[in-house]
Design a protein around this motif. Structure first.
Motif, PDB file in Angstrom:
ATOM      1  N   LYS A 336       0.796  -1.140  -0.073  1.00  0.00           N
ATOM      2  CA  LYS A 336      -0.131  -0.146   0.039  1.00  0.00           C
ATOM      3  C   LYS A 336       0.558   1.545   0.091  1.00  0.00           C
ATOM      4  N   ILE A 337       2.034   1.505   1.196  1.00  0.00           N
ATOM      5  CA  ILE A 337       2.788   2.460   0.875  1.00  0.00           C
ATOM      6  C   ILE A 337       4.334   1.692   0.906  1.00  0.00           C
ATOM      7  N   PRO A 338       5.214   3.141   0.579  1.00  0.00           N
ATOM      8  CA  PRO A 338       6.695   1.787   0.115  1.00  0.00           C
ATOM      9  C   PRO A 338       6.800   1.714   1.352  1.00  0.00           C
ATOM     10  N   VAL A 339       7.838   0.606   1.323  1.00  0.00           N
ATOM     11  CA  VAL A 339       8.494  -0.195   2.597  1.00  0.00           C
ATOM     12  C   VAL A 339       9.261   1.413   3.716  1.00  0.00           C
ATOM     13  N   ILE A 340      10.495   2.418   3.211  1.00  0.00           N
ATOM     14  CA  ILE A 340      10.647   3.335   4.353  1.00  0.00           C
ATOM     15  C   ILE A 340       9.888   4.454   4.826  1.00  0.00           C
ATOM     16  N   LEU A 341       8.551   4.652   4.143  1.00  0.00           N
ATOM     17  CA  LEU A 341       7.655   5.352   4.773  1.00  0.00           C
ATOM     18  C   LEU A 341       6.888   5.036   5.244  1.00  0.00           C
ATOM     19  N   ALA A 342       6.899   3.472   5.324  1.00  0.00           N
ATOM     20  CA  ALA A 342       5.964   2.072   6.155  1.00  0.00           C
ATOM     21  C   ALA A 342       6.488   2.483   7.918  1.00  0.00           C
ATOM     22  N   VAL A 343       7.512   2.225   7.532  1.00  0.00           N
ATOM     23  CA  VAL A 343       7.923   1.616   8.698  1.00  0.00           C
ATOM     24  C   VAL A 343       8.700   3.259   9.642  1.00  0.00           C
ATOM     25  N   TRP A 344       9.200   4.172   9.214  1.00  0.00           N
ATOM     26  CA  TRP A 344       9.036   5.298   9.680  1.00  0.00           C
ATOM     27  C   TRP A 344       8.326   6.149  10.046  1.00  0.00           C
ATOM     28  N   LEU A 345       7.069   5.807   9.471  1.00  0.00           N
ATOM     29  CA  LEU A 345       5.821   6.445   9.433  1.00  0.00           C
ATOM     30  C   LEU A 345       5.568   7.663  11.379  1.00  0.00           C
ATOM     31  N   ALA A 346       5.408   5.853  11.921  1.00  0.00           N
ATOM     32  CA  ALA A 346       5.043   6.368  13.570  1.00  0.00           C
ATOM     33  C   ALA A 346       6.041   7.169  13.974  1.00  0.00           C
ATOM     34  N   ASN A 347       7.822   7.396  13.227  1.00  0.00           N
ATOM     35  CA  ASN A 347       8.994   8.314  14.133  1.00  0.00           C
ATOM     36  C   ASN A 347       8.800   9.801  13.251  1.00  0.00           C
ATOM     37  N   ILE A 348       7.898   9.939  12.083  1.00  0.00           N
ATOM     38  CA  ILE A 348       8.100  10.599  11.125  1.00  0.00           C
ATOM     39  C   ILE A 348       6.938  11.500  12.281  1.00  0.00           C
ATOM     40  N   LEU A 349       5.890  10.927  12.351  1.00  0.00           N
ATOM     41  CA  LEU A 349       4.209  11.821  12.993  1.00  0.00           C
ATOM     42  C   LEU A 349       4.480  11.704  14.354  1.00  0.00           C
ATOM     43  N   PHE A 350       5.912  11.346  15.487  1.00  0.00           N
ATOM     44  CA  PHE A 350       5.634  11.057  16.441  1.00  0.00           C
ATOM     45  C   PHE A 350       6.714  12.327  16.131  1.00  0.00           C
ATOM     46  N   ALA A 351       7.841  13.136  15.466  1.00  0.00           N
ATOM     47  CA  ALA A 351       8.606  13.690  15.149  1.00  0.00           C
ATOM     48  C   ALA A 351       7.847  15.082  15.545  1.00  0.00           C
ATOM     49  N   ALA A 352       7.405  15.315  13.712  1.00  0.00           N
ATOM     50  CA  ALA A 352       6.553  16.174  13.888  1.00  0.00           C
ATOM     51  C   ALA A 352       5.865  17.016  15.175  1.00  0.00           C
ATOM     52  N   ALA A 353       5.149  15.965  16.013  1.00  0.00           N
ATOM     53  CA  ALA A 353       3.990  16.135  17.034  1.00  0.00           C
ATOM     54  C   ALA A 353       4.980  16.668  18.451  1.00  0.00           C
ATOM     55  N   GLY A 354       6.134  15.961  18.646  1.00  0.00           N
ATOM     56  CA  GLY A 354       7.351  16.474  19.563  1.00  0.00           C
ATOM     57  C   GLY A 354       7.398  17.813  18.665  1.00  0.00           C
ATOM     58  N   ILE A 355       7.886  17.962  17.995  1.00  0.00           N
ATOM     59  CA  ILE A 355       8.478  19.728  17.871  1.00  0.00           C
ATOM     60  C   ILE A 355       7.629  21.138  17.798  1.00  0.00           C
ATOM     61  N   PHE A 356       6.385  19.910  17.559  1.00  0.00           N
ATOM     62  CA  PHE A 356       4.886  21.143  17.799  1.00  0.00           C
ATOM     63  C   PHE A 356       5.240  21.203  18.927  1.00  0.00           C
ATOM     64  N   LEU A 357       5.141  20.265  20.128  1.00  0.00           N
ATOM     65  CA  LEU A 357       5.080  20.613  21.302  1.00  0.00           C
ATOM     66  C   LEU A 357       5.765  21.157  22.033  1.00  0.00           C
ATOM     67  N   LEU A 358       7.673  21.255  21.653  1.00  0.00           N
ATOM     68  CA  LEU A 358       8.489  22.299  22.273  1.00  0.00           C
ATOM     69  C   LEU A 358       8.139  23.428  21.489  1.00  0.00           C
TER      70      LEU A 358
END
Length: 785
Positions: A336-358
């Motif tokens: 459904k989605i590329p492997v690299i994007l799929a495996v790193w999906l949680a890290n990308i979303l949490f990194a964005a949320a963490g930067i926003f909160l900081l």
């Protein structure tokens, strides 16, 4: 490094280490019983046990290291925020960037440990697990043979012994029946009046049989039948290799591939699973840094809840992170989605949320403050604030006036009265901590169970409704399992905090002894023990049956409630004055009440020699006459080694064979799917038919022993909590992990020894309760009151 930095690092590291130990224990606990039973069956040494544990831990650290970093940051900073230390630090000019830099030390350290573990340690550990599985599969088990039980663990042989007398270095057996099933259609039968059995160096059994016979037949030629006798003969028995030894995960072969080899395999045609594994080895260690970005702002702002709010945030974030991670991997496997994007999906979303909160924390938190203020506001009617105030004032004056008119009651307080206000205080603290620990642990176990089944859910197209029903029916079993551990942690934490705050000293100063103080906690533990037994008696078996059926659906296999395919030997229902019978069949149709290729062996009660043998291609139950109809077969009568009579038949019956079809309905039921009474009746039924019930008898006694461990844990936790001084709840949790691990190791070890007939069932089930109860009672009596 400044003192303040060391202080904050100490808070974060202490919580991180405790969290790592706790999460690792939760994940390791379900594997413990399988490991110990396998070790007992193969007579492994302590070094083997230690190797298995050490090789299993790297796979658990893969998940628990990021979780421990998050729990360390959240709980450590939440504790500082609850004591207003964060406010004092920020008032002195320390910004949010300072807390990020301090937490980054722990996060980077966790990431480096995770990288070393995932790239080098875990693959080697998984390869070692594969090697151990191969060696254990070829090893042989050694255990005591139980009388009146069919053993099919031998290579191409089935063994039944009527009486066993164990001795030093050898055993004496009486009335032996053995079938060589190399050709299942024509088993070679050996009977003997007695035998002496020893174990040779290869752990095979060497039997010296005395006064016996051997019966051989040829398939399709009933007139060809040989009977030979012997006075003494030696016969070896080789145990079958164990093929169900699994120490690691289902894809251990992929996890055992070294990183350089993975880099080569990602260029092969079937490279998707290798590419997913390679990215996982980097994404999980990187989660330490990503989770730190989210944990710092949440830990700094959680002032009211303290550690409780930090614990809740940890559970929610862990669940969300791993749900996103496993969902991404599942989508990648479906292209459904590329492997690299799929495996790193949680890290990308949490990194964005963490930067926003900081960013929000650094800029004053305007967006977060607006959300908090919006949820805190409630609409008020005009002038509504003055009306309740006036009413409240008038009501207070009236109550005060009426109170003066009433005579004051004289309260007579007995020192030993129960319950007292102090009891309510202790009970309230204990129950709240017990419920929080119980719900948190059960939630974590449900989440990890869901993670394990994600691949099966996607592969078999299982609906979310089925998954939800499975987890819902699995929850009662987890509540039953975790409740004693929650009692242990709750008592350790509550009494540890009371001792640290000098409340125990204040209570003793009023004349209340320690024994009086622990009465409410022990009483609740006793009520819980009774409740657990009733829960297992009335509801848990039904829930376990439902969750087993749903799990089979998720796994894509039929529910395991049919006849055991390997249980083709069954001892007849004995009656006084009649010969003993053994039935052997190749197939039994339960619905049509029909056998295929049935053989019936009848024995002389005095010599255990075969007196008659019946063989038929088809046997069905005639319900109108309540007899079995035998078709296309033969019958032979023997007198010693001489054949007295032989005849063939097309259709006949034997009225003396009185076992009806229900006697052969031996379902494969699990002990956890029955209550105490049902399991007891099930065991008696199987014992009469000649099945091995040792494992079920251990489980039967365990149904009585396990609920009582709640009381034992409470008694054991009290002296430990008072001996910790002023070290608080963290030390209590650490002690709880050690005590719980010791209990589960001892309990599963004795249970495994009982399952393979090394110990009687009663001792195997009750030994851990008795040992820990004696230890708890001794420590409690030695504690100053």
């Amino acid at each position: 490094m400044r003192i303040l930095t060391r202080y904050i690092l100490g808070e974060i590291l202490s919580h991180a280490l405790i969290g790592c130990a706790l999460f690792t224990f939760i994940l390791f606990m379900p594997r413990l019983a399988q490991i110990l039973e396998m070790v007992v069956r193969n007579s492994s040494s302590f070094v083997n046990v230690l190797e298995i544990v050490l090789f299993t831990l790297p796979n658990l650290f893969w998940v628990t290291i990021p979780m421990s970093v998050l729990v360390g940051i959240l709980l450590g900073l939440s504790r500082l925020a609850a004591d207003s230390e964060i406010i004092a630090m920020r008032a002195s000019g320390l910004g949010i960037g300072y807390f990020v830099r301090v937490a980054s030390i722990v996060a980077i350290g966790g990431a480096l440990l995770g990288v070393v573990n995932s790239l080098w340690i875990a693959p080697r550990a998984n390869q070692a697990i594969l090697d151990m599985e191969q060696s254990l599969a070829a090893s042989q088990a050694s255990y005591e043979i139980q009388p009146r039980v069919f053993y099919e663990d031998f290579h191409n042989a089935v063994l039944y012994v009527q009486d066993v007398r164990s001795g030093t270095g050898a055993s004496n057996w009486n009335q032996i029946f053995m079938a060589d099933v190399t050709d299942p259609a024509a088993p070679k039968i050996t009977t003997a009046a007695s035998a002496t059995v020893v174990n040779d160096n290869s752990q095979d059994l060497l039997m010296r049989l005395r006064n016996g016979q051997q019966h051989e037949t040829v398939p399709g030629q009933p007139d060809q039948y040989n009977v030979s006798t012997f006075t003494t003969t030696d016969l070896p028995l080789t145990l079958s290799p164990q093929s169900d030894v699994h120490l690691g995960r289902m894809d251990t072969a992929v996890y055992a591939i070294s990183t350089p080899e993975l880099l080569q395999r990602i260029h092969e045609p079937d490279s998707k699973r290798f590419l997913i594994e390679l990215n996982n080895r980097f994404s999980y260690p990187a989660a330490c840094i990503v989770l730190m970005l989210v944990g710092v702002p949440l830990g700094v702002v959680s002032r009211r809840g303290g550690k409780s709010s930090g614990f809740v945030f940890t559970l929610l974030l862990v669940i969300l992170y791993y749900v996103l991670s496993y969902t991404g991997v599942a989508l990648a496997r479906q292209d459904k989605i590329p492997v690299i994007l799929a495996v790193w999906l949680a890290n990308i979303l949490f990194a964005a949320a963490g930067i926003f909160l900081l960013w929000q924390m650094a800029s004053g938190g305007r967006v977060l403050a607006a959300i908090v203020n919006l949820t805190a506001r409630t609409p008020k009617l005009p002038g509504s604030s003055s009306i309740p105030a006036a009413i409240h004032g008038n009501t207070a004056q009236l109550s005060k006036f009426l109170g003066k008119l009433q005579p004051r009651p004289v309260r007579k307080i007995s020192r030993n009265a129960f319950p007292r206000i102090l009891d309510a205080y202790v009970v309230r603290e204990f129950v709240s901590m017990f419920l929080m620990v119980l719900c948190g642990f059960v939630l974590l176990m449900l989440v990890f169970t869901f993670f394990e089944l994600v691949g099966d859910i996607i592969r078999n197209h299982v609906s979310l409704t089925t998954v939800g029903l499975y987890l819902l029916n699995l929850t009662p079993s987890m509540l039953y399992t975790i409740a004693p551990l929650a009692v242990l942690i709750a008592v350790l934490v509550v009494f540890g905090v009371l001792n640290r705050n000098s409340e125990i000293i204040a209570m003793k100063a009023t004349g209340i002894s320690l024994y009086r103080l622990v009465i409410p906690v022990v009483s609740i533990a006793a009520i819980l023990a009774v409740s657990l037994f009733l829960f297992d008696e009335l509801y848990l078996p039904q829930a376990n049956r439902r969750q087993e059926a749903l799990r089979s659906t998720i796994k894509g296999r039929p529910p395991q409630t049919f006849l055991h395919p390997e249980q083709k030997w069954i001892f007849g229902q004995p009656r006084p004055g009649e010969p003993s019978r053994i039935f052997y069949y190749q197939f039994f149709d339960r619905d049509r009440e029909e056998f295929a290729n049935l053989s019936v062996f009848e024995f002389d009660p005095s010599t255990f020699a075969i007196s008659r043998r019946i063989s038929a291609e088809k046997v069905f139950w005639d319900s109108s006459a309540d007899i079995w109809r035998f078709q296309n077969g033969w019958v032979r009568d023997f007198q010693g080694a001489n054949q007295r009579q032989f005849r063939e038949f097309i259709n006949t019956s034997f009225n003396e064979i009185h076992e009806d079809p229900s006697y052969f309905f031996k379902e494969s039921l699990q002990s956890q799917e029955m209550n105490f009474g049902q399991l007891d009746r099930y065991i008696r039924d199987l014992q009469q038919s000649g099945f091995d019930t040792m494992r079920l008898r251990v489980a039967l006694w365990h149904k009585l022993a396990y609920p009582l461990i709640a009381i034992v844990m409470a008694m054991l936790a009290i002296p430990f909590s008072l001996s910790m001084g002023r070290r608080g709840s963290l030390t209590g949790i650490a002690v709880a992990i050690g005590v719980a691990l010791a209990y589960w190791v001892v309990d599963n070890l004795f249970g495994a020894m009982g399952n393979v007939n090394y110990l009687p069932a009663f001792i195997a089930a009750w030994s851990s309760d008795i040992l820990f109860a004696l230890a708890g009672g001794y420590l409690l009596l030695r504690t100053p009151t």
